[in-house]
Design an enzyme around this catalytic site. Sequence first.
Site, mmCIF file in Angstrom:
data_model
loop_
_atom_site.group_PDB
_atom_site.id
_atom_site.type_symbol
_atom_site.label_atom_id
_atom_site.label_comp_id
_atom_site.label_asym_id
_atom_site.label_seq_id
_atom_site.Cartn_x
_atom_site.Cartn_y
_atom_site.Cartn_z
ATOM 1 C CG ASP A 1 1.347 2.503 -9.295
ATOM 2 O OD1 ASP A 1 1.271 2.779 -10.504
ATOM 3 O OD2 ASP A 1 2.128 3.077 -8.510
ATOM 4 C CD GLU B 1 2.371 0.533 -13.670
ATOM 5 O OE1 GLU B 1 2.314 1.398 -14.560
ATOM 6 O OE2 GLU B 1 2.420 0.817 -12.460
#
Length: 752
Positions: free
Chosen positions: A387, A423
């Site tokens: 993330d 990401e």
Amino acid sequence: MDRVRPGGAAAERNGGRGGKVRPAPTRPVWPGAPTPLGARFRVGPDGVAGTNFALWAGGAEAVDLCLFDADGTETRCPLTELTHEIWHGFVPGVRPGQRYGYRVHGRWDPWTGARFNPAKLLLDPYARAVDAGPGQDYGSLPPEVYGHVRDWPQQHVADTVRDDRDSAPFVPKGVVVHDDAPDDEWADDRRPKTPWADSVLYELHVRGFTMRHPDVPEPLRGTYAGLAHPAAIDHLVRLGVTAVELLPVHQFAHEDHLLRRGLRNYWGYNSIGYFAPHAAYAASGTTGQQVGEFRRMVRALHEAGIEVILDVVYNHTAEAGEMGPTLSLKGVDNHAYYHLQEDARRYADYTGCGNTLHVVRPQVLRLITDSLRYWVSEMGVDGFRFDLAAALARSFHDVDMLSPFLAVIAQDPVLRRVKLIAEPWDVGSGGYQVGAFPPLWTEWNDRYRDAVRDFWRGALPDVRDLGYRLSGSSDLYAWGGRRPYASVNFVTAHDGFTLRDLVSYEQKHNEANGEGNRDGADDNRAWNCGAEGETDDAGVLALRRRQLRNLLTTLLLSTGVPMLVAGDEMGRTQGGNNNAYCQDNGVSWVDWGLRDDPAWSGLLALARRLIALRHRHPVLRRRAFFSGRAHSADGLRDLAWFTARGTEMTEADWYAPAATLGMYLSGRDIPGRDARGAQVTDDSFLAVLHGAERAAAFTLPGPPWADAYEVVVDTAREEQGDAPGTLLAAGTSVTVEARSALLLRAVPAPAA
């Protein structure tokens, strides 16, 4: 800075108020060892069983190990051994199941980043299991869990006033785990090891996937055991996905602003324990049983040929900024663990969550890499999706692709062998880094998402960008030896509209989140097909189902690694909520009733068919980028683009507005060899994408491309069927229905 504070001097001496504390340690503490970090149960050569505790706390003046009985009684054991900034000790008689935490003594000086407060019980950053306790049931976070006086009347300095109330009754505690316990169910685990090019990812939430599954026993729904149940795995196997990408399963905490609104953090992007499976997802117990249950889930998925990828949140923690709670790292050594501003009272926030871990620091980098290796080596996982990975690549302020984090991953003998997904952005300046991560990494490709959405809603000015996205995004990834599978293609993800909502809503409808519909993205690139939300209009509903088939077909025929979101294959809706991070209810849970609904069963059948087609045909999952060069004198190339007239596209065609695009994929000579060393060959295919609101004629290319074409998929049809499709002669004109896609197989495949 020191002010009058709740608790006073007596509370400071006693470490705070609120729990039953034995006045002196009743257990002997032997010197123990500084490694490994965390709590490790062992039986010594002298036959004495106990647990070694080791905590890195570089700026601490003293550390107390706190052991908790079943009734909450606390025993404090000072750790007096200090080796290389690691406080450690061996406590005989401490066995698996023991709950524990730390109290760390040191300076309270927020102005320089020091926030030590021994009144606050701290979770061991290396805890292998966490017992969340009753604190998760409060309607808000109690003031005791804050290191500062939360209700100080002068709010602008509130975070500088220390709170001496005891937090122990209200915070999660670590649990000693028997790391070497025999587990026959885990010992013979076999990892699938699916090559990247052959992968089909399926993003799911452990809890939400089975909470409404009628064939999973009710006590197991929403748990690791529920996901391991044959009924849940059967859906994954029949669908054909090769890996599940689990939303965060590291122990996480709920934000106070959600608790006050009667909500919970559902997605889990608020980690507090990087070694511990989230306790609330365990059906078997929370005093260590969750570790074995997670392992058995991994083994069951592996037996089905499915890899397990974890969505991990190492960029920030649940402690938020200077006004956030003190749960672990903030009290262990705030200045060392977090990225602080020049004014060290404040946190550098590249994540939008209040804080950012300072990954350049050796102890922070060690925490992250130790955690990653643990999940691979001892918990059996096959990869990670990071993330806000750009935040991890910030050396100090700027994103640096030569950062210590990326360098360590590249050389680590364990981590460089697993699947790594970035990401590739964060919320800080210069944080958008799509296409910039080094070899070994794949990336979520949001440019793919945007181009495909825009094409099917009729918003692309031309098809230049779409051509790159369909063929593997070579403009982003054809450098440094990277391959097409560096692009993780997706149309939807957990964050945003579901696939069904993407064609049913143009505006977000997040009122249930309690933030006045201000949260969530406003730029959704969505089209509601003529009506906002649910409708009885048969024409609108038919168009929406067709658009879903278009989007699904485009995704699964594109070069790269496709990622589906759980439930999208059967029309799951969130009622237009595009930020359901706090909706732990039917809004977010997969609705298994759709599986047997005639309105959506055709979409599920198409998803299965397209994935099976992808698995059968290597031309649809290439391991190398297309060259565009002719194979031989006949002029046949590995990739060719066609206009609706059946002519190859010129440069001018790429820049002109167009609603129809033909993509020819040649299977004659695919780079690579099969298991016997022979050159890989396959069928050739022509995909026709037509995004206009009216039907159009498309002329099928003649030789050398094909002599005839067989219809494999026609999204204009509700049901596709399994029988061979209609044969169409090359050179003839076919009608492509409004807003539809055709997949045609070249018959026969051109001979060399």
